[in-house]
Design a protein around this motif. Structure first.
Motif, mmCIF file in Angstrom:
data_model
loop_
_atom_site.group_PDB
_atom_site.id
_atom_site.type_symbol
_atom_site.label_atom_id
_atom_site.label_comp_id
_atom_site.label_asym_id
_atom_site.label_seq_id
_atom_site.Cartn_x
_atom_site.Cartn_y
_atom_site.Cartn_z
ATOM 1 N N ALA A 437 34.182 34.884 40.391
ATOM 2 C CA ALA A 437 34.836 35.066 41.686
ATOM 3 C C ALA A 437 36.287 35.457 41.439
ATOM 4 O O ALA A 437 36.945 34.882 40.563
ATOM 5 C CB ALA A 437 34.778 33.788 42.517
ATOM 6 N N PRO A 438 36.816 36.432 42.180
ATOM 7 C CA PRO A 438 38.231 36.788 42.027
ATOM 8 C C PRO A 438 39.137 35.619 42.390
ATOM 9 O O PRO A 438 38.696 34.613 42.971
ATOM 10 C CB PRO A 438 38.413 37.964 42.999
ATOM 11 N N LEU A 439 40.408 35.763 42.075
ATOM 12 C CA LEU A 439 41.376 34.683 42.263
ATOM 13 C C LEU A 439 41.680 34.440 43.731
ATOM 14 O O LEU A 439 41.956 33.312 44.145
ATOM 15 C CB LEU A 439 42.665 35.034 41.506
ATOM 16 N N TYR A 440 41.646 35.495 44.536
ATOM 17 C CA TYR A 440 42.038 35.385 45.956
ATOM 18 C C TYR A 440 41.168 36.326 46.795
ATOM 19 O O TYR A 440 40.644 37.324 46.285
ATOM 20 C CB TYR A 440 43.521 35.738 46.134
ATOM 21 N N PRO A 441 41.005 36.032 48.077
ATOM 22 C CA PRO A 441 40.210 36.897 48.951
ATOM 23 C C PRO A 441 41.016 38.102 49.430
ATOM 24 O O PRO A 441 42.251 38.071 49.452
ATOM 25 C CB PRO A 441 39.850 35.976 50.121
ATOM 26 N N ASP A 442 40.325 39.154 49.819
ATOM 27 C CA ASP A 442 40.988 40.356 50.328
ATOM 28 C C ASP A 442 41.892 40.059 51.515
ATOM 29 O O ASP A 442 42.971 40.636 51.656
ATOM 30 C CB ASP A 442 39.945 41.403 50.763
ATOM 31 N N GLU A 443 41.444 39.162 52.381
ATOM 32 C CA GLU A 443 42.157 38.946 53.646
ATOM 33 C C GLU A 443 43.419 38.100 53.507
ATOM 34 O O GLU A 443 44.184 37.952 54.466
ATOM 35 C CB GLU A 443 41.224 38.317 54.677
#
Length: 558
Positions: A437-443
């Motif tokens: 999972a990436p470190l942070y969400p797009d939003e």
């Protein structure tokens, strides 16, 4: 004991015709566009044909923060790829192309080392298949068309003080960092201040490495912001009308390059964005193509894991829909000693205490990488001065961190020196335990994304940014760019923005000097500290030692 130099080893390589290398991956000769006998581009037609195939396992090779002692990330990438093939796996390697600037500056060539190299080494470190020249030409075509538009009436009302698009060249030349162009009177245009960056720092390079195909490439090129009007309205490359011609110049450069290792295993070498300025990974099209053709793909990300791996995960994987199955973190005994305070001149002496003092740098990278949900294996890249006690100290420390460290001797032994690593990496990749999972969400907001990277990866206390920078980030969010990932530009030598702060520092701040919107590439560049987009040559550049011998062979390149 005397050792052959890397270039001597490469020159003795028993290379196979590139068609035979292609056959190992099922690429028919008609889909290889040869550049001589030992390198070729893979046709877009073939790439389109294999898209329905399942993906192989993706293995990322990254490293601790680089030190003058050297870590050998590319060497380990090549050694692991050869090791996987040696234990009966179908594996391919994906690495970046070398820039001429570092080759003739301080770093020298970049194609692995010892008996874990990609060949042809000389061509790869020089002009190769012309990709960097094509990127330079496309970038500077846009520069010329911007100035030409202004000269012929400036219909778009570009504010000449706000032309954001600089020129590039693939060489280190500090004299070109800040210059004035269009001097000499009316016929030469309107004088303005600008400058040059090195080609690997060009947004065109980042775009080529993130584009999925030619249509996506042209769309991204069209989205480049090149200037602003007096009312601060953005002017795009597509407004200038350069995107079509730039795509034509980049048509062949978009096709991945296929070469081979010393052990005649396939290697894709394509693209080369700066790792501390851009996202530092080879092209998406090379990686995704390799995943369709091999059961295991070994790729690398530039510099230490705090820069290269973070950007690989949060930019490349996010944008390309990739999910790595295993991470190999490269470390050396020598680098652990340097992080523990030992001077470079004293690295040959056994010092277990210094290793224990330097291991927290390694430990923080392990902790950070596990935070992305991917299992981590440490590869100890062996040097002849390493002692058993020193190696054991690193293994014990890594075990305490819940991972394992494996000693690798690929520099001296080729694939025979990475069999243990390859076996373990294949087991982990096949186990399905990765939950990426990436470190942070797009939003998440842009400034919040910056803070997340600074606190979770760099372990900083705070991010320092004045009102102008925060207002700029908010303005970009209002314009619809808030969902873009962050590309941090900072020193590669430390978790902090101070290159002299080794180890695993805490209690530091991350000052932001500037933010830049790379709308075509699809990320926001955050510049921290003194990062140069046009490096200079050192007092004794590598170019002074490069030349031809009496046989017409290149000497001193690597």
């Amino acid at each position: 004991m005397s050792f052959k130099s890397d270039i001597e080893i490469a020159r003795d390589a028993k290379k196979r015709p590139i068609q035979e290398i292609g056959e190992k991956l099922g690429i028919a000769s008609q889909h290889l566009l040869p550049y001589g006998h030992d390198k070729a581009k893979v046709s877009q037609e073939f790439i389109n044909e294999v898209q329905a195939r399942p993906d192989g396992k993706l293995i990322l090779v990254t490293a601790i923060n680089p030190t003058p002692a050297g870590e050998g990330k590319t060497t380990t990438t090549v050694g692991l790829g050869d090791g996987l093939n040696a234990i009966g796996k179908k594996a391919a390697i994906c690495i970046r192309e070398a820039s001429l600037g570092p080759c003739f500056g301080m770093k020298g060539g970049a194609a692995g080392g010892g008996y874990a190299q990609v060949v042809p080494m000389e061509e790869m470190n020089l002009h190769f298949t012309g990709d960097f020249h094509a990127i330079t030409s496309a970038h500077n075509l846009l520069s010329a068309m911007i100035d030409n538009h202004i000269y012929w009436g400036n219909e778009l009302q570009i504010d000449e003080r706000r032309v954001a698009w600089r020129r590039v060249m693939d060489m280190n030349d500090r004299a070109l960092r800040d210059i004035v162009v269009s001097l000499g009177g009316v016929t030469n245009g309107f004088p303005r201040q600008t400058g040059f960056d090195i080609t690997v720092a060009s947004e065109v390079m980042a775009i080529l490495c993130l584009a999925r195909d030619l249509d996506n490439l042209q769309k991204r090129l069209g989205n480049i912001i090149v200037a602003y009007t007096r009312e601060r309205k953005a002017i795009y490359c597509r407004d200038i009308g350069a995107d079509g011609a730039m795509t034509v110049l980049l048509k062949d450069a978009m096709q991945p390059n296929l070469v081979q290792t010393l052990e005649n295993n396939p290697a894709f070498v394509h693209g080369g964005p700066f790792a501390n300025i851009a996202h530092g990974c080879n092209s998406v099209i090379a990686t995704t193509t390799a995943l369709k053709l091999a059961d295991y793909v070994v790729t690398e990300a530039g510099f230490g894991a705090d820069l290269g791996a973070e950007k690989f995960f949060d930019i490349k994987c996010r944008k390309a829909g990739l999910a790595p199955d295993c991470v190999v973190l490269v470390a050396t005994i020598r680098a652990m000693k340097m992080n523990g305070g030992v001077a470079k001149a004293d690295l040959g002496e056994e010092n277990v205490d210094a290793i224990k003092a330097g291991c927290p740098n390694l430990g923080r990278h392990i902790q950070n990488l596990k935070g992305f949900g991917v299992p981590v294996v440490v590869a100890i890249n062996h040097f002849v001065t390493d002692t058993e006690a020193e190696v054991q100290a690193v293994k014990d420390y890594v075990a305490e961190m819940g991972s394992e460290a494996i000693l690798c001797t690929h520099w001296a032994d080729g694939s025979a020196g990475t069999r243990d690593l390859a076996t373990r990496v294949a087991e982990i990749a096949d186990s399905g335990q990765a939950q990426f999972a990436p470190l942070y969400p797009d939003e998440m907001g842009l400034f919040e994304k910056i803070e997340t990277i600074a606190t979770r990866i760099y372990h900083a206390d705070e991010v320092l940014a004045d009102k102008k920078i925060r207002d700029q980030l908010r303005a970009w969010e209002a314009e619809g760019f808030g969902n873009l990932p962050i590309c941090m530009a900072k020193t590669q030598y430390s978790f902090s923005t101070d290159p002299n702060l080794r180890g695993a520092p805490t209690g530091h701040s991350v000052p932001i000097r500037e933010v830049r919107l790379s709308a075509g590439a699809g990320f926001v560049v955050v510049i921290c500290g003194e990062i140069m987009t046009m490096p200079g040559l050192p007092r004794h550049p590598a170019a002074l030692d490069i030349g031809l011998n009496d046989l017409g062979q290149i000497e001193g390149l690597f």
